[in-house]
Design a protein around this motif. Structure first.
Motif, PDB file in Angstrom:
ATOM      1  N   PRO A   1      28.344 -17.254 -31.616  1.00  0.00           N
ATOM      2  CA  PRO A   1      28.394 -18.693 -31.350  1.00  0.00           C
ATOM      3  C   PRO A   1      29.817 -19.224 -31.376  1.00  0.00           C
ATOM      4  N   TRP A   2      30.051 -20.286 -30.625  1.00  0.00           N
ATOM      5  CA  TRP A   2      31.370 -20.931 -30.595  1.00  0.00           C
ATOM      6  C   TRP A   2      31.726 -21.413 -31.987  1.00  0.00           C
ATOM      7  N   MET A   3      30.780 -22.028 -32.664  1.00  0.00           N
ATOM      8  CA  MET A   3      30.965 -22.489 -34.031  1.00  0.00           C
ATOM      9  C   MET A   3      29.732 -22.094 -34.825  1.00  0.00           C
ATOM     10  N   PRO A   4      29.871 -21.851 -36.106  1.00  0.00           N
ATOM     11  CA  PRO A   4      28.671 -21.523 -36.881  1.00  0.00           C
ATOM     12  C   PRO A   4      27.708 -22.709 -36.880  1.00  0.00           C
ATOM     13  N   PRO A   5      26.425 -22.429 -36.710  1.00  0.00           N
ATOM     14  CA  PRO A   5      25.481 -23.542 -36.694  1.00  0.00           C
ATOM     15  C   PRO A   5      25.369 -24.179 -38.067  1.00  0.00           C
ATOM     16  N   THR A   6      25.352 -25.475 -38.087  1.00  0.00           N
ATOM     17  CA  THR A   6      25.158 -26.176 -39.351  1.00  0.00           C
ATOM     18  C   THR A   6      24.195 -27.331 -39.127  1.00  0.00           C
ATOM     19  N   ILE A   7      23.332 -27.528 -40.078  1.00  0.00           N
ATOM     20  CA  ILE A   7      22.385 -28.618 -40.032  1.00  0.00           C
ATOM     21  C   ILE A   7      22.932 -29.712 -40.942  1.00  0.00           C
ATOM     22  N   ALA A   8      23.080 -30.890 -40.399  1.00  0.00           N
ATOM     23  CA  ALA A   8      23.620 -32.007 -41.166  1.00  0.00           C
ATOM     24  C   ALA A   8      22.646 -32.413 -42.275  1.00  0.00           C
ATOM     25  N   THR A   9      23.194 -32.977 -43.326  1.00  0.00           N
ATOM     26  CA  THR A   9      22.365 -33.490 -44.417  1.00  0.00           C
ATOM     27  C   THR A   9      22.624 -34.975 -44.573  1.00  0.00           C
ATOM     28  N   ARG A  10      21.691 -35.628 -45.200  1.00  0.00           N
ATOM     29  CA  ARG A  10      21.857 -37.037 -45.553  1.00  0.00           C
ATOM     30  C   ARG A  10      21.063 -37.331 -46.807  1.00  0.00           C
ATOM     31  N   ARG A  11      21.407 -38.417 -47.457  1.00  0.00           N
ATOM     32  CA  ARG A  11      20.741 -38.797 -48.694  1.00  0.00           C
ATOM     33  C   ARG A  11      19.311 -39.251 -48.403  1.00  0.00           C
ATOM     34  N   LEU A  12      18.384 -38.802 -49.219  1.00  0.00           N
ATOM     35  CA  LEU A  12      16.990 -39.196 -49.092  1.00  0.00           C
ATOM     36  C   LEU A  12      16.800 -40.549 -49.755  1.00  0.00           C
ATOM     37  N   ARG A  13      16.788 -41.579 -48.941  1.00  0.00           N
ATOM     38  CA  ARG A  13      16.554 -42.970 -49.350  1.00  0.00           C
ATOM     39  C   ARG A  13      17.240 -43.332 -50.669  1.00  0.00           C
ATOM     40  N   ARG A  14      16.464 -43.650 -51.684  1.00  0.00           N
ATOM     41  CA  ARG A  14      17.027 -44.144 -52.950  1.00  0.00           C
ATOM     42  C   ARG A  14      17.276 -43.036 -53.960  1.00  0.00           C
ATOM     43  N   THR A  15      17.150 -41.805 -53.551  1.00  0.00           N
ATOM     44  CA  THR A  15      17.388 -40.688 -54.463  1.00  0.00           C
ATOM     45  C   THR A  15      18.821 -40.201 -54.298  1.00  0.00           C
ATOM     46  N   GLU A  16      19.185 -39.227 -55.090  1.00  0.00           N
ATOM     47  CA  GLU A  16      20.494 -38.591 -54.952  1.00  0.00           C
ATOM     48  C   GLU A  16      20.394 -37.282 -54.162  1.00  0.00           C
ATOM     49  N   LEU A  17      19.196 -36.962 -53.673  1.00  0.00           N
ATOM     50  CA  LEU A  17      18.991 -35.715 -52.938  1.00  0.00           C
ATOM     51  C   LEU A  17      19.692 -35.747 -51.588  1.00  0.00           C
ATOM     52  N   GLN A  18      20.438 -34.691 -51.294  1.00  0.00           N
ATOM     53  CA  GLN A  18      21.025 -34.504 -49.972  1.00  0.00           C
ATOM     54  C   GLN A  18      20.129 -33.506 -49.248  1.00  0.00           C
ATOM     55  N   ILE A  19      19.385 -34.001 -48.276  1.00  0.00           N
ATOM     56  CA  ILE A  19      18.434 -33.131 -47.587  1.00  0.00           C
ATOM     57  C   ILE A  19      18.854 -32.926 -46.136  1.00  0.00           C
ATOM     58  N   SER A  20      18.476 -31.786 -45.591  1.00  0.00           N
ATOM     59  CA  SER A  20      18.820 -31.479 -44.210  1.00  0.00           C
ATOM     60  C   SER A  20      18.040 -32.366 -43.252  1.00  0.00           C
ATOM     61  N   GLU A  21      18.692 -32.725 -42.149  1.00  0.00           N
ATOM     62  CA  GLU A  21      18.057 -33.566 -41.145  1.00  0.00           C
ATOM     63  C   GLU A  21      16.981 -32.806 -40.371  1.00  0.00           C
ATOM     64  N   LEU A  22      17.053 -31.515 -40.385  1.00  0.00           N
ATOM     65  CA  LEU A  22      16.059 -30.669 -39.728  1.00  0.00           C
ATOM     66  C   LEU A  22      15.253 -29.961 -40.817  1.00  0.00           C
ATOM     67  N   VAL A  23      13.947 -30.158 -40.790  1.00  0.00           N
ATOM     68  CA  VAL A  23      13.062 -29.590 -41.803  1.00  0.00           C
ATOM     69  C   VAL A  23      12.381 -28.345 -41.246  1.00  0.00           C
ATOM     70  N   PHE A  24      12.228 -27.329 -42.067  1.00  0.00           N
ATOM     71  CA  PHE A  24      11.494 -26.121 -41.691  1.00  0.00           C
ATOM     72  C   PHE A  24      10.015 -26.441 -41.868  1.00  0.00           C
ATOM     73  N   GLY A  25       9.306 -26.610 -40.763  1.00  0.00           N
ATOM     74  CA  GLY A  25       7.906 -26.998 -40.806  1.00  0.00           C
ATOM     75  C   GLY A  25       6.981 -25.814 -40.955  1.00  0.00           C
ATOM     76  N   GLY A  26       6.035 -25.938 -41.859  1.00  0.00           N
ATOM     77  CA  GLY A  26       5.079 -24.872 -42.098  1.00  0.00           C
ATOM     78  C   GLY A  26       3.754 -25.090 -41.402  1.00  0.00           C
ATOM     79  N   GLY A  27       3.716 -26.029 -40.446  1.00  0.00           N
ATOM     80  CA  GLY A  27       2.484 -26.336 -39.734  1.00  0.00           C
ATOM     81  C   GLY A  27       2.009 -25.181 -38.881  1.00  0.00           C
ATOM     82  N   PHE A  28       0.833 -25.356 -38.343  1.00  0.00           N
ATOM     83  CA  PHE A  28       0.200 -24.282 -37.587  1.00  0.00           C
ATOM     84  C   PHE A  28       0.770 -24.125 -36.186  1.00  0.00           C
ATOM     85  N   VAL A  29       1.526 -25.097 -35.673  1.00  0.00           N
ATOM     86  CA  VAL A  29       2.081 -25.008 -34.330  1.00  0.00           C
ATOM     87  C   VAL A  29       2.905 -23.725 -34.215  1.00  0.00           C
TER      88      VAL A  29
END
Length: 180
Positions: A39-67
């Motif tokens: 890759p041209w640049m290493p892939p990175t998934i941006a994070t942001r704060r989860l509302r009123r918490t201090e958690l920094q979570i990724s903007e892309l979630v690994f979904g465990g759904g059946f799709v």
């Protein structure tokens, strides 16, 4: 040796630009050998704060759904590789639910998480379904007892004592209300 920002990205080793395919001046990348792709640049998934918490979570979630059936139908190595790629790209959140594959998604995530060092484990959210859509319960039990049982069952499958987020995956109505 970087290309100026105004010039298009040059394909990585293992790719070539085909100018004779498609409309005039069209460019398409064609894979010669995927194993040579860098890759041209290493892939990175941006994070942001989860509302009123201090958690920094990724903007892309690994979904465990059946799709696609990845966590329910795929071979163990494919499950492991998909999660490894997601985590190495900077992802840090897995979402699943008890009803995905009848609990098989949660079970797969559970053993996959056990293969990771505790500090490397992502945040996990799961959901509980309530069988009876009424507040008074009936044969299925009260909403509270169904949620408690669902939490315990999900906790066992995921091999976790707690979840970052536990959600209700049902509609709730009173006995006289209709849904529709």
């Amino acid at each position: 040796n970087e290309a100026p920002a105004s010039q298009p990205h040059r394909p990585a080793r293992g790719f070539k630009v085909a100018r004779d395919v498609g409309p005039p001046r069209a460019r398409r990348l064609q894979v010669n050998r995927v194993e040579d792709y860098t890759p041209w640049m290493p892939p990175t998934i941006a994070t942001r704060r989860l509302r009123r918490t201090e958690l920094q979570i990724s903007e892309l979630v690994f979904g465990g759904g059946f799709v696609g059936g990845l966590l329910v139908l795929a071979e163990d190595d494919a499950k492991r590789e998909a999660l490894r790629r997601y985590l190495s790209a900077g992802g840090n959140w897995i979402d699943t639910a008890a009803l995905y594959g009848g609990g098989r998604s949660e079970a797969a995530i559970g053993w996959l998480l056990q293969e990771l060092e505790p500090a490397a484990r992502p945040y996990v959210s799961t959901k509980v379904g309530v069988v009876s859509p009424t507040v008074d319960g009936g044969a299925a039990g009260s909403i509270a007892s169904q949620i408690e049982a669902g939490f315990a069952e999900s906790s066992e499958r995921l091999q976790l004592e707690s979840f970052t987020l536990f959600q209700l995956h049902s509609q709730i109505v009173t006995s006289g209300d209709t849904v529709g």
